[in-house]
Scaffold this motif. Structure first.
Motif, PDB file in Angstrom:
ATOM      1  N   GLY A  76       0.815  -1.211   0.000  1.00 13.37           N
ATOM      2  CA  GLY A  76       0.000   0.000   0.000  1.00 13.37           C
ATOM      3  C   GLY A  76       0.843   1.252   0.000  1.00 13.37           C
ATOM      4  N   LEU A  77       1.943   1.240   0.768  1.00 16.73           N
ATOM      5  CA  LEU A  77       2.835   2.402   0.821  1.00 16.73           C
ATOM      6  C   LEU A  77       3.535   2.613  -0.517  1.00 16.73           C
ATOM      7  N   THR A  78       3.915   1.520  -1.182  1.00 17.17           N
ATOM      8  CA  THR A  78       4.546   1.621  -2.504  1.00 17.17           C
ATOM      9  C   THR A  78       3.585   2.220  -3.519  1.00 17.17           C
ATOM     10  N   ALA A  79       2.340   1.727  -3.526  1.00 11.67           N
ATOM     11  CA  ALA A  79       1.346   2.265  -4.453  1.00 11.67           C
ATOM     12  C   ALA A  79       1.084   3.739  -4.180  1.00 11.67           C
ATOM     13  N   TRP A  80       1.077   4.127  -2.902  1.00 15.20           N
ATOM     14  CA  TRP A  80       0.855   5.536  -2.551  1.00 15.20           C
ATOM     15  C   TRP A  80       2.011   6.408  -3.018  1.00 15.20           C
ATOM     16  N   LYS A  81       3.234   5.955  -2.793  1.00 16.03           N
ATOM     17  CA  LYS A  81       4.398   6.779  -3.084  1.00 16.03           C
ATOM     18  C   LYS A  81       4.647   6.944  -4.576  1.00 16.03           C
ATOM     19  N   ILE A  82       4.581   5.830  -5.315  1.00 16.60           N
ATOM     20  CA  ILE A  82       5.028   5.847  -6.708  1.00 16.60           C
ATOM     21  C   ILE A  82       3.886   5.881  -7.698  1.00 16.60           C
ATOM     22  N   GLY A  83       2.643   5.656  -7.218  1.00 14.96           N
ATOM     23  CA  GLY A  83       1.518   5.505  -8.133  1.00 14.96           C
ATOM     24  C   GLY A  83       1.301   6.690  -9.053  1.00 14.96           C
ATOM     25  N   ILE A  84       1.135   7.880  -8.479  1.00 12.68           N
ATOM     26  CA  ILE A  84       0.855   9.061  -9.300  1.00 12.68           C
ATOM     27  C   ILE A  84       1.985   9.326 -10.281  1.00 12.68           C
ATOM     28  N   THR A  85       3.234   9.176  -9.829  1.00 13.70           N
ATOM     29  CA  THR A  85       4.372   9.387 -10.724  1.00 13.70           C
ATOM     30  C   THR A  85       4.324   8.426 -11.897  1.00 13.70           C
ATOM     31  N   ALA A 144       4.304  -5.880 -12.503  1.00 15.99           N
ATOM     32  CA  ALA A 144       3.697  -6.945 -11.702  1.00 15.99           C
ATOM     33  C   ALA A 144       4.733  -7.994 -11.304  1.00 15.99           C
ATOM     34  N   LEU A 145       5.557  -8.423 -12.253  1.00 15.24           N
ATOM     35  CA  LEU A 145       6.572  -9.426 -11.943  1.00 15.24           C
ATOM     36  C   LEU A 145       7.610  -8.891 -10.957  1.00 15.24           C
ATOM     37  N   GLY A 151       8.357  -9.942  -3.013  1.00 15.28           N
ATOM     38  CA  GLY A 151       7.594 -10.607  -1.970  1.00 15.28           C
ATOM     39  C   GLY A 151       6.239 -10.002  -1.688  1.00 15.28           C
ATOM     40  N   LEU A 152       5.789  -9.057  -2.513  1.00 17.64           N
ATOM     41  CA  LEU A 152       4.485  -8.440  -2.296  1.00 17.64           C
ATOM     42  C   LEU A 152       3.369  -9.353  -2.813  1.00 17.64           C
ATOM     43  N   PRO A 153       2.142  -9.198  -2.300  1.00 15.53           N
ATOM     44  CA  PRO A 153       1.039 -10.066  -2.705  1.00 15.53           C
ATOM     45  C   PRO A 153       0.797 -10.046  -4.215  1.00 15.53           C
ATOM     46  N   VAL A 154       0.427 -11.207  -4.737  1.00 16.09           N
ATOM     47  CA  VAL A 154       0.257 -11.358  -6.178  1.00 16.09           C
ATOM     48  C   VAL A 154      -0.876 -10.473  -6.704  1.00 16.09           C
ATOM     49  N   ALA A 155      -2.029 -10.489  -6.032  1.00 15.52           N
ATOM     50  CA  ALA A 155      -3.184  -9.733  -6.514  1.00 15.52           C
ATOM     51  C   ALA A 155      -2.881  -8.236  -6.570  1.00 15.52           C
ATOM     52  N   GLY A 156      -2.280  -7.705  -5.525  1.00 20.52           N
ATOM     53  CA  GLY A 156      -1.950  -6.277  -5.506  1.00 20.52           C
ATOM     54  C   GLY A 156      -0.922  -5.914  -6.556  1.00 20.52           C
ATOM     55  N   SER A 157       0.062  -6.794  -6.761  1.00 21.69           N
ATOM     56  CA  SER A 157       1.098  -6.526  -7.765  1.00 21.69           C
ATOM     57  C   SER A 157       0.501  -6.492  -9.161  1.00 21.69           C
ATOM     58  N   ILE A 158      -0.386  -7.467  -9.447  1.00 22.41           N
ATOM     59  CA  ILE A 158      -1.042  -7.473 -10.759  1.00 22.41           C
ATOM     60  C   ILE A 158      -1.924  -6.237 -10.909  1.00 22.41           C
ATOM     61  N   ALA A 159      -2.638  -5.869  -9.841  1.00 25.61           N
ATOM     62  CA  ALA A 159      -3.521  -4.700  -9.909  1.00 25.61           C
ATOM     63  C   ALA A 159      -2.738  -3.428 -10.183  1.00 25.61           C
ATOM     64  N   PHE A 160      -1.575  -3.284  -9.547  1.00 20.37           N
ATOM     65  CA  PHE A 160      -0.775  -2.066  -9.778  1.00 20.37           C
ATOM     66  C   PHE A 160      -0.259  -2.039 -11.216  1.00 20.37           C
ATOM     67  N   GLY A 161       0.202  -3.189 -11.720  1.00 20.88           N
ATOM     68  CA  GLY A 161       0.649  -3.235 -13.108  1.00 20.88           C
ATOM     69  C   GLY A 161      -0.488  -2.946 -14.076  1.00 20.88           C
ATOM     70  N   VAL A 162      -1.666  -3.526 -13.816  1.00 21.83           N
ATOM     71  CA  VAL A 162      -2.827  -3.300 -14.680  1.00 21.83           C
ATOM     72  C   VAL A 162      -3.235  -1.829 -14.661  1.00 21.83           C
ATOM     73  N   ALA A 163      -3.280  -1.218 -13.473  1.00 24.67           N
ATOM     74  CA  ALA A 163      -3.668   0.189 -13.370  1.00 24.67           C
ATOM     75  C   ALA A 163      -2.722   1.069 -14.175  1.00 24.67           C
ATOM     76  N   THR A 164      -1.417   0.794 -14.049  1.00 25.64           N
ATOM     77  CA  THR A 164      -0.437   1.601 -14.779  1.00 25.64           C
ATOM     78  C   THR A 164      -0.587   1.421 -16.281  1.00 25.64           C
ATOM     79  N   LEU A 225      -8.599   1.696  -8.219  1.00 29.81           N
ATOM     80  CA  LEU A 225      -8.523   0.275  -8.467  1.00 29.81           C
ATOM     81  C   LEU A 225      -7.955  -0.433  -7.221  1.00 29.81           C
ATOM     82  N   ARG A 226      -7.302   0.360  -6.364  1.00 32.62           N
ATOM     83  CA  ARG A 226      -6.874  -0.005  -5.023  1.00 32.62           C
ATOM     84  C   ARG A 226      -5.930  -1.204  -4.971  1.00 32.62           C
ATOM     85  N   PRO A 227      -4.757  -1.107  -5.604  1.00 35.14           N
ATOM     86  CA  PRO A 227      -3.754  -2.159  -5.447  1.00 35.14           C
ATOM     87  C   PRO A 227      -3.377  -2.325  -3.972  1.00 35.14           C
ATOM     88  N   TYR A 228      -3.338  -3.548  -3.498  1.00 33.63           N
ATOM     89  CA  TYR A 228      -2.974  -3.907  -2.123  1.00 33.63           C
ATOM     90  C   TYR A 228      -3.981  -3.416  -1.084  1.00 33.63           C
TER      91      TYR A 228
END
Length: 529
Positions: A76-85, A144-145, A151-164, A225-228
């Motif tokens: 969640g912290l990773t998605a918050w920090k780097i998401g908008i960028t 995502a990979l 070591g981050l959860p699979v669903a959240g990692s895929i969601a962050f990649g998909v959102a981007t 889309l709320r990754p993690y």
């Protein structure tokens, strides 16, 4: 022959032409989330460490800057920090790619030559969209990979990649429609870029005010889309639907215009030039005024929105070491509000530098298009012509920063009931960014004068500056690496001690680079294709 005949060949050509450019984009955007996650694992090794920053990151001021925090975890912290960028950069990459392989090809006349062969009417647009889409999908998969590898959860990692990836696909479609409207690639980029910037402001306003505003913004959709944080996969349908609408609009609009023309017709000029166009500076004003006015309005709105968000930073009840770490990485130590203002106007400075680069590279655009030759055939010299454009790159940037600083200072001052005291402080925080932006103008001028075919590397310098300033400290990079970025030397105003020395050095570097470029421009052949 169908309307898509030749699509495969054009796609292969586009990928070959962009093999270096897109490789850098893809690897850069894919590595940043993975590196951010790995560093956060070192900074916050326990749940207690993570919980300590929860109250900080949900503060309205930081939410306006980076969006809401949906889960107190490394993911969640990773998605918050780097998401908008990530979302802003992949949107920028996609729109530039599509415009480059559609409107730019038409503007230079290369597409007309290609269409004299066996090429269908829709093949160029389809190839451009496929090129951008392949890059977007590659980025999404690698993100995502990479996150799963940390070591981050699979669903959240895929969601962050998909959102981007979906943000990139949507802005590729938006650029496809924008490219049909104007005769100029520069104007098409400006339209799509303005929409991209507007989505950020809508998202910031919605995340700190009426929630529905955030749902008008694609960057807001990507966050929601709320990754993690309990993934909402249905949000992806919004991207798919609107991307399909804009892509369809691009194809429909392409059928309604001639090759090389735009749906928004350019007004024919008078038979004789007006007296106001008798000097190179007057002509430069005619060429730059639309861009400058648009950027001025955008920076004024940005300064007002971000300045208005600064007051709520004082609502934090218990500042701690984690808070200090976060705000230090964002740009300052001298108080919460001052640190926040220093951070946001550091970002504003880099945004204004995008105008600086765009205005500087207009020199190269005028040369490569052949429009400079009739001008230089008169009594106008090369240096006089170049100086007329550089004036808008240098002083136009000063105007943008001044407007953003005043707007932010007035809004923030009104909120704390001290307009007279705060407007000047915030104005100063904006204006100290000017010499750093000028360094990029000097770098661009040096490339135009000495290595004209490499002039687009000025954009790479700006993107590198953004990445190192925003993420360099988080990644633990050596200070010698960070010091190559001009914005790293800007005083963190307001609050920090002001020193004029780094500003003088930055100005001197800008002057030296600009002088080298002008010297090279005076001695080399023109034009260089």
């Amino acid at each position: 022959m169908t309307s898509l005949t030749g699509t495969r060949a054009l796609t292969r050509l586009a990928l070959r032409l962009d093999r270096v450019r897109l490789t850098i984009w893809v690897l850069g955007l894919a590595v940043m989330p993975m590196g951010t996650a790995a560093n956060y694992q070192k900074l916050y090794p326990t749940d207690a460490d993570l919980q300590a920053v929860k109250g900080v990151l949900t503060n309205p001021s930081l939410v306006a800057l980076s969006g809401p925090l949906f889960d107190v975890s490394i993911g969640g912290l990773t998605a918050w920090k780097i998401g908008i960028t990530e979302f802003i950069l992949i949107g920028l990459m996609s729109l530039l790619t599509v415009v480059r392989h559609t409107r730019t090809e038409e503007e230079t006349g290369r597409l007309e030559l290609l269409r004299a062969t066996v090429i269908g009417r829709h093949a160029p647009l389809t190839a451009a969209l496929l090129t951008a889409a392949l890059a977007d999908v590659a980025i999404a998969v690698l993100i995502a990979l990479g996150l799963m590898a940390t070591g981050l959860p699979v669903a959240g990692s895929i969601a962050f990649g998909v959102a981007t990836g979906l943000v990139g696909l949507l802005f590729a479609a938006i650029a496809a429609a924008a490219a049909q409207l104007t005769q100029s690639a520069r104007a098409a980029n400006s339209i799509a870029g303005a929409i991209l910037g507007g989505t950020y402001l809508l998202r910031a306003a919605g995340d700190t005010g009426p929630t529905w505003l955030s749902w008008l913004s694609p960057t807001g959709w990507a966050l929601h889309l709320r990754p993690y944080g309990g993934e909402r996969w249905w949000v992806a349908l919004l991207f798919v639907g609107f991307a399909a609408v804009f892509a369809a609009a691009g194809y429909a609009l392409a059928d309604r215009r001639d090759v090389g023309a735009g749906l928004i017709a350019e007004r024919p000029g008078p038979a004789a030039g007006a007296p106001s166009l008798r000097s190179p500076l007057a002509l430069a004003w005619r060429l730059h005024r639309g861009l400058l006015i648009g950027w001025t309005v955008g920076l004024a709105l940005s300064g007002a929105v971000l300045g208005g968000a600064a007051n709520s930073i004082n609502s934090l009840e218990s500042p701690n070491q984690q808070l200090t770490d976060v705000l230090t990485r964002m740009g300052g130590k001298a108080g919460l509000t001052d640190a926040f203002l220093a951070a946001i106007f550091g970002i504003v400075g880099m945004v204004a530098a995008a105008y600086t680069v765009q205005a500087t590279l207009r020199l190269r655009q005028e040369e490569s298009s052949g429009r400079v030759e009739p001008i230089l055939a008169t009594r106008v010299g090369r240096l006089q012509w170049a100086a007329s454009h550089l004036a808008f790159a240098l002083f136009g940037t000063a105007l943008l920063l001044a407007v953003a600083g005043l707007a932010g200072g007035v809004v923030y001052g009104a909120e704390v009931h001290d307009v007279g005291g705060q407007a000047g402080r915030v104005f100063g925080a904006a204006m100290v960014q000017l010499p750093a932006a000028w360094v990029l103008a000097g770098f661009g001028m040096a490339l135009i004068g000495l290595f004209p075919r490499l002039s687009t590397l000025t954009w790479a310098a700006l993107i590198l500056s953004v990445l190192l300033v925003e993420l360099g400290a988080l990644f633990g990079l050596n200070q010698y690496v960070l010091d190559i970025v001009p914005f790293a030397h800007v005083p963190k105003l307001p609050g920090a001690a002001f020193s004029v020395t780094p500003l003088l050095w930055l100005t001197a570097v800008a002057v030296a680079l600009g002088a080298a470029g002008l010297f090279g421009l005076r001695r080399r052949d023109m034009p260089v294709a």
